[in-house]
Design an enzyme around this catalytic site. Structure first.
Site, PDB file in Angstrom:
ATOM      1  CD  GLU A 183      59.771  34.025  19.607  1.00  0.00           C
ATOM      2  OE1 GLU A 183      60.971  34.258  19.066  1.00  0.00           O
ATOM      3  OE2 GLU A 183      59.242  34.962  20.279  1.00  0.00           O
ATOM      4  CD  GLU A 388      59.950  33.872  14.971  1.00  0.00           C
ATOM      5  OE1 GLU A 388      60.287  34.727  15.293  1.00  0.00           O
ATOM      6  OE2 GLU A 388      58.818  33.316  15.365  1.00  0.00           O
TER       7      GLU A 388
END
Length: 492
Positions: A183, A388
């Site tokens: 991320e 995720e």
């Protein structure tokens, strides 16, 4: 059409949120060790006027739950057996850089750290799970930040190359799926943790986060793009059977214009570009995009670059694109757009009815995952890996000793149904890894109260608890989904 026969089913965690043992077996502190959740505006750093450097200064009044995590470091065999009980053929975790090179700049690795991951990876393989390993999941060694300024310093590229070469050689033939920076597209909002950047000569010595300059952030951006390309190149040279992917938080791709005002339509698109594509384009297409260069020109923050490294970026793009997706958002130029670990936060969407409970209140938009998958596949033409997706709930064991979590089951089922719709659309989806299959310390808030798992861990925000594991009802539903390769979701 059902889900592909080789679909990867499993779950995902991160070392800094589950392992604990934060100073055990030679490990030194990393950036998340000094924070109670990465959403904190007050990390455990203070300025030393004598040395003219930042130094670690933990607050004795705070609970750093990540220091013990859920003790996965000592209990991983028990936990992985529980994952195997759901039928996982895949499991994602990270290697804590500071376990291998405690300060990040050593010449030789820490053998105790490597030995731990030797056993962890071997256990996964014995249980029939492909390891998916993140190389940097919010775990930059703290020394690299306080001594070098982190990724704004070109020296980190060489330190990174030494680290990834070490683990690629160590786990050749065992790890097929590598992810580079978790991320990392959050770095403009959170330069310290997501970008690993710390300004060494701050104007405000009381604010290590807010004092980070735009110049430092964009220099860090460029160096991370170079490091990502080096990772791809080194992996190809060391292990031809392994593949390297990027990992971006992709909830922001589902940023809808609040209405059809052209300013909001383009504003939403630009928000997506500057929160997501600005990293996706160099990682996947090998080019730093023009809209980024415009920012550099207009804000006088162009980083130092060289032609050789730009060619490296161009020639070494990732093999697949991995992503997180939790929620969607809306863009209205009349209101501010903020964000946290779940994605961007705009005006409330009147067409969505569900949200996660107080105090987190993340809107639930399962249709958004189909939208995101299509947008990313149309843009990059790479296999997509959902690594995720999940929902955090405030849960307790009831009087009968069970944990009933129908909201989690509904969340998973609805999102997977729209993943299947994306597959029917022609999107190449490699797999689905639920975050996180066992309760871990929340990344954003540093608490245990926000529970994601199919497996409950007896630990609480005040640090108490037995750490006993207990299966929730959703465990059995996810097991059914995996056993049928998702077909149970498609029954009419």
């Amino acid at each position: 059409m059902s889900f592909p026969k080789n679909f990867l089913w499993g779950g995902a965690v991160a070392a800094n949120q589950c392992e604990g043992a934060w100073l055990e077996d030679g490990k030194a502190p990393n950036v998340t060790d000094i924070m109670v959740g990465i959403g904190s505006k007050d990390p455990g750093l203070k300025w030393n006027d004598e040395t003219n450097k930042w130094e670690m200064a933990l607050d004795s009044q705070k609970k750093y739950l990540s220091h013990e995590g859920i003790d996965f470091y000592h209990r991983y065999k028990e936990d992985l057996e529980l994952m195997a009980g759901m039928g996982f053929n895949c499991f994602r975790t990270s290697i804590a850089w500071g376990r291998i090179f405690p300060n990040g700049d050593e010449e030789q690795p820490n053998e105790a750290g490597l030995a731990y991951y030797d056993e962890l990876i071997e256990t996964m393989l014995e249980l029939g799970m492909e390891p998916v390993i993140t190389l940097s999941h919010y775990e930059t060694p703290l020394h690299l930040l306080t001594e070098y300024g982190g990724w704004s310093n070109h020296q980190l590229i060489d330190f990174w190359k030494r680290y990834v070469t070490t683990v690629f050689e160590r786990y050749k033939g065992k790890v097929k799926y590598w992810l580079t920076f978790n991320e990392v597209n959050n770095m403009m909002r959170n330069p310290l943790v997501a970008g690993g950047v710390l300004t060494l000569n701050p104007k405000d010595k009381n604010d290590p986060i807010g004092s980070t300059t735009e110049k430092d952030k964009w220099q860090g951006y460029y160096h991370i793009c170079v490091a990502n390309a080096w990772t791809v190149k080194l992996c190809k040279a060391i292990d031809l059977n392994a593949r390297v992917g990027c990992m971006l938080t992709s909830s922001s791709v589902a940023t809808y214009p609040y209405n059809c005002d052209p300013d909001n339509v383009f504003g939403a698109y630009n928000a997506i570009r500057m929160s997501h594509f600005y990293f996706g384009d160099p990682f996947c297409l090998g080019e730093i995009p023009g809209y980024v260069k415009r920012v550099w020109r207009e804000h006088d923050c162009e980083p130092q670059m060289n032609d050789e490294e730009l060619r490296l970026i161009k020639e070494n793009t990732v093999a697949y694109f991995s992503l997180s997706y939790y929620r969607s958002s809306t863009y209205d130029g009349k209101d501010s757009l903020s964000g946290d670990t779940g994605g961007l936060i705009g005006k409330e969407n009147p067409y969505l009815t569900g949200c996660s409970p107080e105090p987190w209140c993340w809107p639930i938009d399962p249709k958004g995952i189909r939208y995101v998958l299509n947008i990313l596949y149309d843009r990059y033409h790479l296999p997509l890996f959902i690594v995720e997706n999940g929902i955090g709930l405030d849960e307790k064991i009831d009087a009968s000793g069970t944990i009933d979590d129908p909201d989690r089951m509904k969340y998973v089922e609805e999102h997977l149904q729209y993943v299947h719709e994306a597959i029917l659309d022609g999107v190449d989806v490699m797999g689905y890894l639920y975050w996180g299959p066992i309760d871990v310390v929340s990344a954003g808030t540093g608490e245990m109260k926000k529970r994601y798992g199919f497996i409950y861990v007896d630990r609480f925000n005040d640090g108490t608890g037995t750490l006993e594991r207990k299966i929730k009802n959703s465990y059995y539903r996810y097991k059914e989904i995996i056993e049928t390769n998702g077909d149970i979701l498609l029954e009419k």
